[in-house]
Design a protein around this motif. Structure first.
Motif, PDB file in Angstrom:
ATOM      1  N   ARG A 315      19.137  20.326  33.474  1.00  0.00           N
ATOM      2  CA  ARG A 315      17.876  21.003  33.818  1.00  0.00           C
ATOM      3  C   ARG A 315      17.268  20.392  35.075  1.00  0.00           C
ATOM      4  O   ARG A 315      16.745  21.109  35.938  1.00  0.00           O
ATOM      5  CB  ARG A 315      16.900  20.899  32.644  1.00  0.00           C
ATOM      6  CG  ARG A 315      17.371  21.628  31.394  1.00  0.00           C
ATOM      7  CD  ARG A 315      16.302  21.607  30.320  1.00  0.00           C
ATOM      8  NE  ARG A 315      16.798  22.143  29.049  1.00  0.00           N
ATOM      9  CZ  ARG A 315      16.057  22.361  27.986  1.00  0.00           C
ATOM     10  NH1 ARG A 315      14.759  22.075  28.021  1.00  0.00           N
ATOM     11  NH2 ARG A 315      16.581  22.852  26.889  1.00  0.00           N
ATOM     12  N   LEU A 343      18.571  26.694  27.805  1.00  0.00           N
ATOM     13  CA  LEU A 343      18.367  26.459  29.235  1.00  0.00           C
ATOM     14  C   LEU A 343      17.706  27.667  29.901  1.00  0.00           C
ATOM     15  O   LEU A 343      16.755  27.523  30.676  1.00  0.00           O
ATOM     16  CB  LEU A 343      19.704  26.147  29.899  1.00  0.00           C
ATOM     17  CG  LEU A 343      19.711  26.113  31.431  1.00  0.00           C
ATOM     18  CD1 LEU A 343      18.867  24.950  31.929  1.00  0.00           C
ATOM     19  CD2 LEU A 343      21.139  26.020  31.953  1.00  0.00           C
ATOM     20  N   SER A 346      14.099  27.952  28.962  1.00  0.00           N
ATOM     21  CA  SER A 346      13.331  26.922  29.654  1.00  0.00           C
ATOM     22  C   SER A 346      13.025  27.347  31.091  1.00  0.00           C
ATOM     23  O   SER A 346      11.909  27.172  31.582  1.00  0.00           O
ATOM     24  CB  SER A 346      14.104  25.600  29.647  1.00  0.00           C
ATOM     25  OG  SER A 346      13.467  24.635  30.455  1.00  0.00           O
TER      26      SER A 346
END
Length: 362
Positions: A315, A343, A346
């Motif tokens: 990330r 992911l 996010s």
């Protein structure tokens, strides 16, 4: 360009005349001009043209087309699927301006054996029988005329929409529908123009006088046209370089799905981006890089299954890659792995640049 329903199109015409002061007869005149100009441009060598008109406003458009084509030197024949006395409003006014006689037809026999049948022997047929305000099914004389049109050898140019089609249908049409080699419609497309497979030829959407403020749609559907992108893909300054035209970051690809990310990256370049980088799982990086030498690539940590890892180091790496980019595209070939899905979620919550989600990213 907005896509509007048939009812919304009627309201647009009404507002254009009532609020913005454009006479409805002017809209009809402009519609006829647009169709005539299309025919003259697309079929310059054609000499004989037939125009088949219904008694409504679509027929009124057809009368205007016939007049314009006659004025340009073409030999024009007009068949009216009604008596002259049945015409009303703008259609009647356009009929009065015809410089050539229109042959009225009231029966199947007159259509097939009388002078009106000659119109089907021309090189081009203008279908001005029924417009987008019509609701199927077609019956009677109009259905016979459409059948004769479909059986003719002439190329067919539809005014507004192929006669018999339902303008609001997004799929296959049913019932009697005129075939069409080209369509000239006006102001804004209806759903059938975009999704209805009405023709294998061109569909021209011609402005005829309605201002943008009058074009209101509840569908929330738009179609991208050259007018929408011309400012983006127009001539570029001689001193420009690739850094002047944006940098796309594509996040995608996984084991067995590397091609999707590579093609997305290349599509960005072909659409006009100056730079394109594909960030992908490290085990497929060589596959992505091997597609096109123009692409830049960035390796990312991966899961055991060969998808992009959703762990913190990855990330952070993606956050760094986003810096200085113009847009982020997420999804092509990224897979639906649980770790990778976290992911994507996010990124959606904190990405500071425009993001396009596609494919598995959705």
């Amino acid at each position: 360009m907005k896509i509007v329903t048939a009812d919304e199109m009627r309201e647009i015409d009404r507002v254009t005349s009532g609020r913005f002061g454009v006479p409805s007869l002017t809209l009809m005149e402009n519609a006829g001009t647009a169709v005539a100009e299309f025919v003259l441009e697309q079929y310059p060598s054609v000499k004989r043209i037939g125009v088949i008109c219904g008694k409504g406003n679509n027929g009124g458009d057809g009368f205007a087309v016939a007049r314009k084509l006659h004025e340009s030197g073409k030999e024009v024949g007009v068949t009216l699927l009604a008596s002259n006395s049945e015409l009303r409003g703008d259609a009647a006014e356009m009929f009065a301006r015809l410089p050539v006689p229109a042959i009225p037809v009231s029966s199947k026999d007159e259509l097939k054996r009388g002078p009106a049948s000659e119109v089907f022997k021309t090189e081009i047929l203008i279908d001005a029988i029924l417009g987008t305000g019509f609701r199927p099914p077609v019956s009677g004389l109009y259905a016979e005329a459409i059948a004769a049109l479909n059986a003719s050898a002439a190329a067919v140019v539809s005014v507004d929409i192929p006669s018999g089609a339902d303008a609001d249908v997004m799929g296959e049409q049913t019932g009697t529908v005129a075939r069409s080699d080209a369509i000239v419609t006006f102001t804004a497309p209806r759903p059938a123009h975009i999704f209805g497979m009405l023709t294998t030829g061109p569909i021209l959407v011609s402005p005829i006088g309605s201002p943008d403020e009058a074009i209101i749609s509840s569908l929330n559907l738009n179609v991208i046209t050259p007018r929408d992108v011309v400012s983006v893909i127009g001539p570029r300054p001689p001193a420009a370089n690739k850094g002047n035209f944006g940098h796309v970051l594509v996040l995608g690809g996984s084991l067995g799905k590397a091609g999707a990310a590579a093609m997305a990256g290349m599509a960005a370049l072909r659409a006009g981006a100056g730079l394109s980088t594909v960030a992908t799982a490290k085990n497929v990086l060589h596959t992505v890089a091997g597609f096109y030498p123009e692409l830049m690539t960035e390796p990312l940590q991966q899961t055991e299954e060969g998808t992009i890892s959703g762990k913190l180091p990855t990330r952070r790496r993606i956050d760094a890659l986003i810096q200085g980019k113009t847009v982020l595209a997420v999804g092509p070939g990224i897979s639906r792995h649980q770790d990778t899905a976290k992911l994507v979620r996010s990124l959606m919550s904190k990405c500071g640049i425009p993001m396009v989600l596609d494919a598995d990213g959705l």
